[in-house]
Design a protein around this motif. Structure first.
Motif, PDB file in Angstrom:
ATOM      1  N   TYR A  97      15.647  -3.984 -22.692  1.00 17.61           N
ATOM      2  CA  TYR A  97      15.417  -4.970 -21.635  1.00 17.61           C
ATOM      3  C   TYR A  97      14.755  -6.206 -22.219  1.00 17.61           C
ATOM      4  O   TYR A  97      13.926  -6.120 -23.121  1.00 17.61           O
ATOM      5  N   SER A  98      15.156  -7.361 -21.696  1.00 20.75           N
ATOM      6  CA  SER A  98      14.519  -8.620 -22.088  1.00 20.75           C
ATOM      7  C   SER A  98      14.656  -9.611 -20.951  1.00 20.75           C
ATOM      8  O   SER A  98      15.623  -9.570 -20.179  1.00 20.75           O
ATOM      9  N   THR A  99      13.678 -10.500 -20.831  1.00 16.88           N
ATOM     10  CA  THR A  99      13.777 -11.564 -19.834  1.00 16.88           C
ATOM     11  C   THR A  99      14.512 -12.780 -20.390  1.00 16.88           C
ATOM     12  O   THR A  99      14.733 -13.749 -19.669  1.00 16.88           O
ATOM     13  N   ILE A 100      14.897 -12.744 -21.679  1.00 18.93           N
ATOM     14  CA  ILE A 100      15.757 -13.791 -22.229  1.00 18.93           C
ATOM     15  C   ILE A 100      17.154 -13.625 -21.629  1.00 18.93           C
ATOM     16  O   ILE A 100      17.694 -12.515 -21.590  1.00 18.93           O
ATOM     17  N   THR A 101      17.727 -14.709 -21.154  1.00 15.82           N
ATOM     18  CA  THR A 101      19.038 -14.622 -20.515  1.00 15.82           C
ATOM     19  C   THR A 101      20.018 -15.614 -21.124  1.00 15.82           C
ATOM     20  O   THR A 101      19.633 -16.654 -21.655  1.00 15.82           O
ATOM     21  N   VAL A 102      21.303 -15.267 -21.035  1.00 15.13           N
ATOM     22  CA  VAL A 102      22.398 -16.140 -21.468  1.00 15.13           C
ATOM     23  C   VAL A 102      23.272 -16.362 -20.246  1.00 15.13           C
ATOM     24  O   VAL A 102      24.069 -15.498 -19.873  1.00 15.13           O
ATOM     25  N   LEU A 103      23.109 -17.524 -19.617  1.00 18.61           N
ATOM     26  CA  LEU A 103      23.774 -17.789 -18.346  1.00 18.61           C
ATOM     27  C   LEU A 103      24.599 -19.072 -18.401  1.00 18.61           C
ATOM     28  O   LEU A 103      24.423 -19.912 -19.295  1.00 18.61           O
ATOM     29  N   LYS A 130       7.814   5.917 -17.322  1.00 25.23           N
ATOM     30  CA  LYS A 130       8.909   5.667 -18.259  1.00 25.23           C
ATOM     31  C   LYS A 130      10.251   6.101 -17.674  1.00 25.23           C
ATOM     32  O   LYS A 130      11.267   5.410 -17.827  1.00 25.23           O
ATOM     33  N   GLU A 131      10.257   7.234 -16.978  1.00 22.07           N
ATOM     34  CA  GLU A 131      11.487   7.692 -16.330  1.00 22.07           C
ATOM     35  C   GLU A 131      11.943   6.693 -15.271  1.00 22.07           C
ATOM     36  O   GLU A 131      13.142   6.390 -15.154  1.00 22.07           O
ATOM     37  N   GLU A 132      11.000   6.181 -14.492  1.00 19.52           N
ATOM     38  CA  GLU A 132      11.325   5.186 -13.472  1.00 19.52           C
ATOM     39  C   GLU A 132      11.849   3.903 -14.108  1.00 19.52           C
ATOM     40  O   GLU A 132      12.754   3.256 -13.574  1.00 19.52           O
ATOM     41  N   LEU A 133      11.266   3.538 -15.243  1.00 19.11           N
ATOM     42  CA  LEU A 133      11.706   2.322 -15.936  1.00 19.11           C
ATOM     43  C   LEU A 133      13.142   2.479 -16.426  1.00 19.11           C
ATOM     44  O   LEU A 133      13.977   1.580 -16.230  1.00 19.11           O
ATOM     45  N   TYR A 134      13.448   3.610 -17.057  1.00 17.07           N
ATOM     46  CA  TYR A 134      14.820   3.845 -17.519  1.00 17.07           C
ATOM     47  C   TYR A 134      15.802   3.832 -16.349  1.00 17.07           C
ATOM     48  O   TYR A 134      16.913   3.307 -16.464  1.00 17.07           O
ATOM     49  N   GLU A 135      15.396   4.379 -15.228  1.00 13.05           N
ATOM     50  CA  GLU A 135      16.260   4.385 -14.055  1.00 13.05           C
ATOM     51  C   GLU A 135      16.504   2.964 -13.556  1.00 13.05           C
ATOM     52  O   GLU A 135      17.631   2.606 -13.180  1.00 13.05           O
ATOM     53  N   ALA A 136      15.444   2.147 -13.569  1.00  9.94           N
ATOM     54  CA  ALA A 136      15.562   0.761 -13.097  1.00  9.94           C
ATOM     55  C   ALA A 136      16.435  -0.082 -14.016  1.00  9.94           C
ATOM     56  O   ALA A 136      17.028  -1.076 -13.573  1.00  9.94           O
ATOM     57  N   LEU A 137      16.530   0.309 -15.279  1.00 11.94           N
ATOM     58  CA  LEU A 137      17.295  -0.472 -16.259  1.00 11.94           C
ATOM     59  C   LEU A 137      18.784  -0.143 -16.268  1.00 11.94           C
ATOM     60  O   LEU A 137      19.559  -0.838 -16.935  1.00 11.94           O
ATOM     61  N   LYS A 138      19.187   0.854 -15.511  1.00 11.23           N
ATOM     62  CA  LYS A 138      20.600   1.237 -15.499  1.00 11.23           C
ATOM     63  C   LYS A 138      21.463   0.131 -14.888  1.00 11.23           C
ATOM     64  O   LYS A 138      21.147  -0.424 -13.849  1.00 11.23           O
ATOM     65  N   GLY A 139      22.559  -0.170 -15.586  1.00 15.90           N
ATOM     66  CA  GLY A 139      23.555  -1.086 -15.036  1.00 15.90           C
ATOM     67  C   GLY A 139      23.233  -2.557 -15.096  1.00 15.90           C
ATOM     68  O   GLY A 139      23.927  -3.373 -14.478  1.00 15.90           O
ATOM     69  N   ILE A 140      22.169  -2.964 -15.835  1.00 17.70           N
ATOM     70  CA  ILE A 140      21.831  -4.397 -15.877  1.00 17.70           C
ATOM     71  C   ILE A 140      22.083  -5.005 -17.262  1.00 17.70           C
ATOM     72  O   ILE A 140      21.757  -6.169 -17.491  1.00 17.70           O
ATOM     73  N   ASN A 141      22.668  -4.235 -18.181  1.00 23.50           N
ATOM     74  CA  ASN A 141      23.028  -4.743 -19.515  1.00 23.50           C
ATOM     75  C   ASN A 141      21.858  -5.456 -20.190  1.00 23.50           C
ATOM     76  O   ASN A 141      21.962  -6.572 -20.662  1.00 23.50           O
ATOM     77  N   ARG A 142      20.684  -4.805 -20.129  1.00 28.33           N
ATOM     78  CA  ARG A 142      19.451  -5.270 -20.785  1.00 28.33           C
ATOM     79  C   ARG A 142      18.890  -6.562 -20.184  1.00 28.33           C
ATOM     80  O   ARG A 142      17.978  -7.173 -20.721  1.00 28.33           O
ATOM     81  N   GLY A 143      19.478  -7.009 -19.092  1.00 30.97           N
ATOM     82  CA  GLY A 143      19.006  -8.230 -18.440  1.00 30.97           C
ATOM     83  C   GLY A 143      19.511  -9.501 -19.082  1.00 30.97           C
ATOM     84  O   GLY A 143      19.139 -10.605 -18.651  1.00 30.97           O
ATOM     85  N   ILE A 144      20.355  -9.380 -20.102  1.00 36.95           N
ATOM     86  CA  ILE A 144      20.821 -10.546 -20.860  1.00 36.95           C
ATOM     87  C   ILE A 144      21.559 -11.544 -19.975  1.00 36.95           C
ATOM     88  O   ILE A 144      21.448 -12.760 -20.155  1.00 36.95           O
ATOM     89  N   ASP A 200      14.568  -9.002  -7.016  1.00 36.16           N
ATOM     90  CA  ASP A 200      13.859  -7.787  -6.629  1.00 36.16           C
ATOM     91  C   ASP A 200      13.888  -6.742  -7.739  1.00 36.16           C
ATOM     92  O   ASP A 200      12.906  -6.034  -7.972  1.00 36.16           O
ATOM     93  N   LYS A 201      15.004  -6.672  -8.462  1.00 34.87           N
ATOM     94  CA  LYS A 201      15.102  -5.754  -9.588  1.00 34.87           C
ATOM     95  C   LYS A 201      14.183  -6.188 -10.728  1.00 34.87           C
ATOM     96  O   LYS A 201      13.513  -5.353 -11.360  1.00 34.87           O
ATOM     97  N   LYS A 202      14.134  -7.476 -10.986  1.00 33.13           N
ATOM     98  CA  LYS A 202      13.251  -7.990 -12.030  1.00 33.13           C
ATOM     99  C   LYS A 202      11.789  -7.702 -11.697  1.00 33.13           C
ATOM    100  O   LYS A 202      11.007  -7.311 -12.569  1.00 33.13           O
ATOM    101  N   THR A 203      11.413  -7.873 -10.433  1.00 36.39           N
ATOM    102  CA  THR A 203      10.042  -7.575 -10.007  1.00 36.39           C
ATOM    103  C   THR A 203       9.715  -6.107 -10.200  1.00 36.39           C
ATOM    104  O   THR A 203       8.623  -5.748 -10.654  1.00 36.39           O
TER     105      THR A 203
END
Length: 267
Positions: free
Chosen positions: A139-145, A83-97, A103-106
C-alpha cells in the motif's frame, strides 16, 4: 436638594473588567527525568501530587492518532487482528497506486496509525538487522492518475507488477524494483530499477540519496524514454524516510512529503 456621588465611568468599567478569583486554581506541571520518564503533577495549593508517569518515545505518528483508536486496541483488538483487518482492507485496490475512495483511504490509514501506536521496534535504525532483506509494497498513498497514467501507458498497454525494495545493510544501499508486464510486446519480465544509498538520520529515520536508475529490456526503455523524468519523479525514493512500524512481517514508513508506505517481507 439631595445629591448623589457619581463614579467616573472609566473607574466603574475597569472594576467590572476584573474577573473574580476562582478558588483552588489547578496548575499542571510536567518534566522529563534522566531516565527518559515524564512526570506530571496537579498543583492544588500547597500540595503536589503525581497524576501520570510514562515512558517518552520518539514516535510522532502514534501521537497524532485519536484517543478512540487507542481505546479500540485497549478494549481487546490485538496487533494480529489489526494486521488482519489491514490486509482485508487492502484487497482489490492494487496497492492504492491508481487511487482509492476516500472512505477506504480513511479506513486504511486508521489501521496504519493503530499499528504505529504498538510499534515493537521504536528505534529501528538501532536494529538494522531487522530492516535488511527484501520487502514488497502492499500500500502507498503515492498515486499515478490522469495524464500521468496515460503518458506512462499504465492503462491498457503496460501493467504494473510487484514493487520491491531490497535493503543491503552492509553496503548501505537500497534497490527499488518496479516490475512491468508489457503485453503489447510480449514482455513478461520488464523492470525499472532505482539504486540509492542511505544513512542514519535519527533513531527512526534514514536519509535516502538517489544514485542511478535503469530500465530493462531495451524495448521497455523505448516506451519510457520520453517520460523518464515523470517515472523517476513518481518512484524516486530520495529524501528522509521515517520507519514508524517494524516487526518480522510488516514495515510502515512515511517520507518527507507525508506519503505512507506499507510493505511486507518477501523472499
Amino acid at each position: 436638594m439631595s445629591s448623589k456621588l457619581i463614579q467616573p465611568p472609566s473607574i466603574a468599567a475597569s472594576r467590572r473588567a476584573i474577573p473574580r478569583r476562582t478558588r483552588n486554581p489547578k496548575v499542571f506541571v510536567s518534566f522529563t527525568n534522566s531516565n527518559g520518564r515524564t512526570l506530571s503533577f496537579s498543583d492544588i495549593p500547597n500540595r503536589l501530587r503525581p497524576i501520570f508517569i510514562g515512558k517518552v518515545t520518539e514516535q510522532s505518528s502514534c501521537s497524532s492518532s485519536t484517543n478512540e483508536q487507542q481505546q479500540q486496541v485497549e478494549e481487546g483488538r490485538t496487533v494480529s487482528q489489526i494486521k488482519e483487518e489491514l490486509y482485508e482492507a487492502l484487497k482489490g485496490i492494487n496497492r492504492g497506486i491508481f487511487g482509492v475512495k476516500s472512505d477506504k483511504k480513511t479506513e486504511i490509514e486508521g489501521l496504519v496509525k493503530l499499528l504505529e501506536c504498538w510499534n515493537p521496534t521504536p528505534e529501528p535504525t538501532g536494529e538494522l538487522d531487522k530492516i535488511g532483506g527484501c520487502w514488497r509494497l502492499i500500500y502507498s498513498t503515492i498515486t499515478v492518475l490522469g495524464s500521468k497514467r496515460t503518458k506512462l501507458g499504465l492503462r491498457d498497454f503496460v501493467s504494473l507488477g510487484d514493487l520491491l525494495q531490497q535493503i543491503d545493510i552492509a553496503q548501505g544501499k537500497t534497490v527499488h524494483v518496479l516490475k512491468f508486464d508489457v503485453r503489447g510486446l510480449n514482455l513478461l519480465d520488464g523492470e525499472f530499477r532505482i539504486v540509492a544509498s542511505f544513512k542514519i538520520s535519527s533513531k527512526s529515520t534514514v536519509e535516502i540519496t538517489y544514485e542511478s536508475s535503469t530500465i530493462k529490456p531495451e524495448q521497455l526503455m523505448n516506451i519510457f524514454r520520453k517520460n523518464m523524468d515523470l517515472l523517476l519523479g513518481i518512484f524516486n525514493p530520495e529524501g528522509l524516510f521515517e520507519i514508524s512500524y517494524l516487526d518480522e512481517d510488516i514495515q510502515v514508513g512515511r517520507d518527507g512529503k507525508g506519503n505512507v508506505f506499507v510493505l511486507e517481507r518477501t523472499e
